[in-house]
Write a protein that holds these residues in place. Structure first.
Motif, mmCIF file in Angstrom:
data_model
loop_
_atom_site.group_PDB
_atom_site.id
_atom_site.type_symbol
_atom_site.label_atom_id
_atom_site.label_comp_id
_atom_site.label_asym_id
_atom_site.label_seq_id
_atom_site.Cartn_x
_atom_site.Cartn_y
_atom_site.Cartn_z
ATOM 1 N N VAL A 254 0.772 -0.841 0.134
ATOM 2 C CA VAL A 254 0.036 0.244 0.108
ATOM 3 C C VAL A 254 1.087 1.776 0.024
ATOM 4 O O VAL A 254 1.686 1.241 -0.067
ATOM 5 N N ASP A 255 0.610 2.482 -0.471
ATOM 6 C CA ASP A 255 0.851 3.304 -0.427
ATOM 7 C C ASP A 255 1.087 3.929 1.543
ATOM 8 O O ASP A 255 2.237 4.681 1.939
ATOM 9 N N VAL A 256 -0.163 3.492 2.064
ATOM 10 C CA VAL A 256 -0.267 4.388 3.336
ATOM 11 C C VAL A 256 -0.551 3.071 4.394
ATOM 12 O O VAL A 256 -1.194 2.555 4.470
ATOM 13 N N VAL A 257 0.155 3.449 5.509
ATOM 14 C CA VAL A 257 0.036 1.951 6.799
ATOM 15 C C VAL A 257 -0.309 3.434 8.325
ATOM 16 O O VAL A 257 0.390 3.879 8.054
ATOM 17 N N TYR A 258 -1.721 2.647 8.481
ATOM 18 C CA TYR A 258 -2.443 2.855 9.311
ATOM 19 C C TYR A 258 -1.859 2.204 10.392
ATOM 20 O O TYR A 258 -2.396 1.207 10.764
ATOM 21 N N PHE A 259 -0.898 3.090 11.695
ATOM 22 C CA PHE A 259 -0.718 1.805 12.521
ATOM 23 C C PHE A 259 -2.223 3.240 13.920
ATOM 24 O O PHE A 259 -1.379 3.622 14.247
ATOM 25 N N ALA A 260 -2.350 2.030 14.118
ATOM 26 C CA ALA A 260 -3.650 2.589 15.089
ATOM 27 C C ALA A 260 -2.900 2.895 16.411
ATOM 28 O O ALA A 260 -3.405 4.032 17.581
ATOM 29 N N VAL B 102 1.137 6.791 9.324
ATOM 30 C CA VAL B 102 0.061 7.615 9.726
ATOM 31 C C VAL B 102 -0.196 6.916 11.566
ATOM 32 O O VAL B 102 -0.485 5.320 11.324
ATOM 33 N N THR B 103 0.012 7.162 12.777
ATOM 34 C CA THR B 103 -0.503 6.737 13.787
ATOM 35 C C THR B 103 -0.888 7.219 14.500
ATOM 36 O O THR B 103 -1.141 9.068 14.465
ATOM 37 N N SER B 104 -2.106 7.192 15.404
ATOM 38 C CA SER B 104 -2.704 7.765 16.603
ATOM 39 C C SER B 104 -2.888 7.870 17.730
ATOM 40 O O SER B 104 -3.228 8.709 18.454
ATOM 41 N N CYS B 105 -1.060 7.244 17.465
ATOM 42 C CA CYS B 105 -1.122 7.498 19.352
ATOM 43 C C CYS B 105 -0.272 8.482 19.420
ATOM 44 O O CYS B 105 1.690 7.702 18.727
ATOM 45 N N PRO B 106 0.667 9.262 20.595
ATOM 46 C CA PRO B 106 1.835 10.408 20.287
ATOM 47 C C PRO B 106 2.823 8.912 20.452
ATOM 48 O O PRO B 106 4.418 9.350 20.207
ATOM 49 N N ILE B 107 2.794 8.659 21.357
ATOM 50 C CA ILE B 107 3.598 7.742 22.230
ATOM 51 C C ILE B 107 4.179 6.982 21.162
ATOM 52 O O ILE B 107 5.458 6.822 20.565
#
Lengths: 633, 114, 340
Positions: free
Chosen positions: A386-392, A461-466
């Motif tokens: 894929v182009d974008v990986v989303y890691f929640a 892209v991640t949702s978690c600042p940690i």
């Protein structure tokens, strides 16, 4: 040659401290790594030299940063440091110009009035004397503040002051005695000779009306010399070591040396550069929200200097970074704390040994048992390209509102993406790192890196600042790492996705790991002001608060966490906003438990404001129709 | 073997009296919330590691408390310390610290053994 | 002149207390913020453990209070409470002032707002419901999913908002376990083909006939009980709810796909009660319910003279206990008025 036995204590102290500092600096220099040695050499003989001098003047003498954050405390530090500097400088000039010889021994300048009691009769001499009195008065005013601070810290606008150990007490007393004894010695001498300027002169004249000033002067010159001598000799054992050390620190820092992840010269120099001013204690939420006053950075550094067991202290910290921001000396407090945490792990065997005046690092060959991998059970995955990986991130699985919103936004963006930890992924490694377990963190990092690399994605892209912080800093990935607030910001800027404007008043809580931790301050706020009415709060950007949920603290109990969270939520919702926005699943969970105000992640607000493209709406409708038809058949 | 009669096999029961519960004591002393666990299994259900392998923090907790340490020693390092369990725990047990302390306790007991 | 008592709240507790007082010849003003009396009885279909219609209890209470001695003020808020020497003065939202010799607070409870446990996905996923939502379905006589179909597998989560430090409620709400068992039976009655799973931490079946109901659920209705706290719920593309739980008795994590997830919301101090607490200067206890002067013999008394408590504003209670507690409140008020 002018000489008197009373100068001996001062001379001993002075030559001792000069020798000590020189030897110490040599040891420190020797302990530097090779690249850092080169950096320091280049820094010392190059352009950074001027900057260092400027910084020494502004910070070590004037104390500009303390002045900025707390005027009274700054004045206290400035009057003592800058005042004493002026006194020495002008005293030396005075002795040089008005004394018998040029280029005198230092004691001649310090005890000038004793050796030249008749001095100060001509106009120029008395004007100079006036200047010297003025400087002494300047120092004494600061000293008065310092003494009051010791007994009543609010005088200088601080809630807490640091606690002292016994050598500190003796050194502090001798420091306090230096200037009053000089004042009295000079006053008595002036009283006896009928000269002196506005302070020493008038005080001396008044004393001479009821005291035998001629006899009294000599013992006070002794006291002055003894105070100085004692202070100098004790200096290396006390926090006042920060005075010479800070100069060395400034040179090192301006040469580009940084703390790193192992103990070494730089972390030690920083540890000794702390003046225990207490600004970090006032900034600390563990102190002002949870009432815990044992683990703040000033205490940690002191305990390290004393070679105490600091393991609990080092781990009992939210790692929010508020103190790093506020330290007037610019000590990298969090990295130093992290070093202490790493030292806990038996796999990182570095020890320090205290040997009286000299503290040196003994580095026994680390007994490194060859540890088997801890996470060998994790299977290899074959993700799609894929182009974008989303890691929640782990935490986002407990806040389905956030990951659902991100899925909506990603769908609307039309990008080819994969939600890589949809069914649960592995941890990013930062929590392990925060516990000081670097090798195992590295294992997780490698596992995640492989997975991300296999997708061939350009953007993560991640949702978690940690996760964001560790992806940014400790992963060697050839991808653009974005926190979802930055990703949404990009979508807005490129106009890929359209958002409505919500008529809601929003206040933003900057997560520690995103703000102070990674320097992302503006992008989330830009997104919020695009989609809602963003309001200001007292605690923004660098000054933002920690929610209390931090994974950085291994020791804090749940009640204290709730105390911190409650205060943070209360501060942020003072203006009664519709939404308390944040950009972190952990902050969201922590804050929503303690406030009646709606707490929402920036992704959720954006998803609420999302304008779903017509095309997609049609597709969704058709899918529904097909599904219904399938059900009928 | 022609000897009949009842024998009790050693692994059958928890020998509470002779089991070594010093690991548990070590943790109780440093993390009092360890006592609060009610074995609801929330931590194990949400566990990131538990998603990949047999690893139940709840089980390890109770084993430590009963002094059945061997299984804990073999498994405790599988924890990634991600902290999800802290967010789930209805009793406010500081689970991450329990894991860190257990690791430490085993490390120390190993050091003494050498 | 007759004595006058104000009762705040016309749910089970308020109605019973008002009825008892008026029987004793005391004038009662019964103030209710909703238009309708009956409180939570209106939201419930059948009651545990005997599964009688809640309307029967409501009918009894309303008949009991339908007399001239009780003046009902419904749809009215209270703005001010002043407790002075002459009695209690209450100002209503209509600006009316009522003066009484004593006050009974019967503000009841609120159901825990289940969206606060975000990990369960209430108001996020389509097929996550609360116990209250399910009662509405029972009343309508149809249990249906978001898409209108009947569920085949239903999971029931106990202790949502009770015994949970994370939402600040350390206490047990007492009623959710038995409600879960009751609702599990009712689901099986409505949908004989369905499978029902209860996820519990402890089965707290301490009331009269509760344990028998639990046995019935197992024996007659084949309800499955799994010991473990559900940690989180997810949703798949078919809108099925996927839950994660550890089967603690088997010692293994368990993943299950459900058509419907039902959350047993706990009881909390009501928002109305908190308002009254502020107006009248009443203290809240550790669990935010009203603090009574003594757990054993002062459970109707407040720290303020002339103000008494009835029902679930002091602690979670079932209807039987609420009615007993309200009668006790009436007795306390009568003896207070006689000795005044």
């Amino acid at each position: 040659m002018q000489f008197d036995p009373f100068v001996i204590p001062f001379n001993i102290g002075l030559y001792f401290i000069i020798t000590y500092v020189v030897v110490r600096c040599i040891i420190w220099f020797r302990d530097l790594s090779r690249p850092d040695k080169l950096r320091l050499q280049r820094g010392f003989f190059g352009k950074p030299f001027g900057e260092s001098l400027k910084e020494i003047f502004l910070e070590s003498l004037i104390h500009r940063k303390i002045l900025k954050s707390n005027l009274r405390l700054g004045y206290m530090h400035m009057s003592l440091a800058f005042g004493w500097f002026l006194l020495i400088f002008f005293g030396t000039v005075e002795a040089d110009v008005f004394g018998d010889h040029h280029l005198n021994a230092p004691y001649k300048a310090i005890f000038f009035r004793f050796f030249n009691p008749d001095h100060g009769r001509t106009g120029f001499e008395s004007a100079y004397g006036f200047l010297m009195d003025l400087i002494l008065a300047f120092i004494l005013s600061g000293l008065l503040l310092a003494v009051t601070k010791r007994f009543y810290s609010r005088v200088v606008g601080m809630k807490k002051t640091t606690k002292l150990k016994i050598t500190d007490r003796i050194a502090l007393t001798s420091l306090w005695m230096i200037f009053p004894s000089r004042l009295l010695a000079e006053s008595f001498t002036s009283g006896a000779y009928g000269n002196g300027s506005f302070m020493t002169g008038s005080l001396g004249a008044w004393f001479s009306t009821f005291l035998p000033v001629r006899e009294l002067a000599y013992p006070f010159w002794w006291l002055y010399s003894l105070s100085l001598g004692t202070f100098f000799v004790l200096l290396p054992l006390t926090r006042y070591m920060h005075i010479p050390t800070e100069l060395f620190l400034i040179f090192m820092r301006n040469s580009g040396i940084r703390t790193g992840d192992k103990p070494g010269t730089y972390s030690e120099v920083q540890t000794y550069s702390c003046s225990s001013c207490g600004i970090c204690i006032d900034a600390c939420q563990m102190s002002f929200a949870a009432g815990i006053n044992t683990m703040q950075s000033a205490y940690l550094l002191k305990a390290i200097r004393k070679n105490d067991d600091v393991s609990h202290m080092a781990q009992n910290c939210l790692m929010c970074g508020r103190c790093d921001q506020k330290c007037p000396v610019g000590i990298e407090l969090s990295p130093i704390r992290m070093i202490q945490r790493r030292m806990e792990d038996s796999e990182n065997d570095f020890r320090t040994v205290y040997k009286g005046y000299f503290r040196s690092q003994q580095r026994p060959e680390p007994v490194k048992p060859v540890m088997p991998p801890s996470f060998g059970f994790i299977p290899e995955a074959e993700p799609k390209k894929v182009d974008v990986v989303y890691f929640a991130g782990c935490m986002s699985h407990l806040t389905p509102g956030i990951k659902n919103s991100m899925v909506k936004i990603l769908n609307a963006s039309g990008l080819s993406y994969s939600f890589i930890d949809e069914a649960g992924g592995i941890c990013c490694g930062r929590p392990m790192m925060l516990a000081g377990l670097d090798r195992e963190a590295r294992e997780l990092i490698n596992l995640n890196s492989q997975l991300i690399w296999k997708t061939g994605a350009r953007t993560l892209v991640t949702s978690c600042p940690i996760c964001y912080k560790v992806f940014k800093e400790s992963y060697y990935l050839d991808v653009e790492v974005l926190h979802h607030s930055q990703f949404i910001g990009n979508l807005i800027r490129e106009n890929t996705v359209k958002f409505n404007f919500l008529r809601k008043r929003v206040v933003f809580h900057t997560p520690c790991e995103l703000g102070r931790g990674s320097g992302v301050y503006d992008e989330p706020k830009e997104v919020l002001s695009h989609i809602a009415k963003l309001e200001k709060s007292k605690f923004e950007d660098q000054n933002s608060l920690c929610c209390g949920g931090s994974l950085g603290n291994l020791k804090i109990d749940s009640r204290d966490r709730i105390r911190i969270a409650t205060q943070t939520a209360a501060e942020l919702t003072k203006g009664d906003p519709d939404i308390l926005a944040t950009a972190c699943p952990l902050c969201k969970k922590t804050l929503s438990a303690v406030t009646g105000t709606r707490v929402a992640d920036i992704a959720e607000i954006a998803a609420e404001a999302l304008v779903i493209p017509r095309q997609q709406r049609n597709i969704a409708k058709q899918i529904r129709i097909i599904k219904e038809l399938a059900d009928i058949s | 073997m022609d000897k009949f009669g009842y024998t009790i096999s050693k692994g059958r029961q928890i020998d509470y009296d002779s089991n070594d519960r010093r690991i548990a004591e070590y943790i109780y002393e440093r993390e009092p919330s360890f006592r609060l666990c009610i074995e609801c299994g929330g931590c194990s259900a949400t566990c990131t590691t538990g998603n990949f392998t047999r690893f139940s923090l709840r089980e390890l907790n109770i084993l430590i408390k009963r002094g059945e340490n061997e299984k804990v020693r073999q498994n405790i390092r599988k924890c990634m310390l991600c902290g999800k369990c802290i967010l789930v725990c209805p009793r406010g047990v500081n689970t991450r610290n329990v894991v860190v302390l257990a690791r430490q306790a085993f490390q120390k007991s190993d050091d003494y053994a050498v | 002149m007759n004595k006058h008592v104000i009762v705040i709240g016309a749910g089970v507790a308020g109605l019973e207390a008002a009825g008892q007082l008026s029987r004793a010849g005391i004038d009662v003003s019964l103030i209710e913020r909703e238009k309708m009396t009956g409180g939570h009885l209106n939201d419930w279909f059948k009651l545990f453990p005997d599964r009688r219609d809640s309307r029967e209890v409501k009918d009894y209470l309303e008949k009991f209070t339908n007399n001239d001695g009780i003046k009902l003020l419904a749809g009215i808020e209270i703005e001010k409470i002043i407790n002075g020497r002459g009695g209690v003065k209450v100002t209503t939202s209509e600006g009316k002032e009522l003066i009484a010799d004593a006050l009974i607070v019967a503000t009841g409870f609120d159901l825990f707002r289940s969206s606060r446990k975000e990990e369960y996905g209430y108001e996020i996923y389509d097929n996550v419901y609360t116990s209250a939502d399910l009662e509405k379905m029972f009343r309508k006589g149809k249990i249906s999913l978001h898409n209108g179909k009947s569920p085949e597998t239903i999971g029931i989560v106990h202790c949502v908002g009770s015994r949970d430090e994370k939402v600040g409620n350390l206490y047990c709400s007492k009623l959710c376990c038995v409600t879960a068992v009751k609702q599990a039976i009712e689901i099986r009655e409505h949908l004989p083909e369905s499978k029902v799973f209860c996820f519990y931490m402890d089965m707290r079946m301490g009331g009269a006939m509760y344990e028998e109901l639990y046995r019935e659920a197992q024996e007659k209705w084949g309800v499955n009980f799994i010991r473990g706290k559900v940690s989180e719920a997810g949703e798949d593309i078919n809108n099925k709810v996927i839950i994660k739980v550890e089967d603690t008795l088997a010692g293994r994590p368990l993943k299950m796909e459900l058509d419907m997830l039902v959350l047993m919301a706990g009881m909390e101090m009501s928002e109305g009660g908190r308002k009254i607490a502020g107006l009248a200067g009443l203290n809240a206890g550790e669990n935010r319910f009203f603090a009574v002067t003594d757990q054993h013999y002062g459970s109707n008394r407040s720290s303020v003279k002339g103000i008494f408590f009835a029902g679930t504003c002091t602690a979670p209670m079932n209807i039987t206990e609420t009615i007993s507690h309200s009668r006790a409140a009436a007795t306390e008020v009568i003896s207070y008025l006689n000795n005044k």
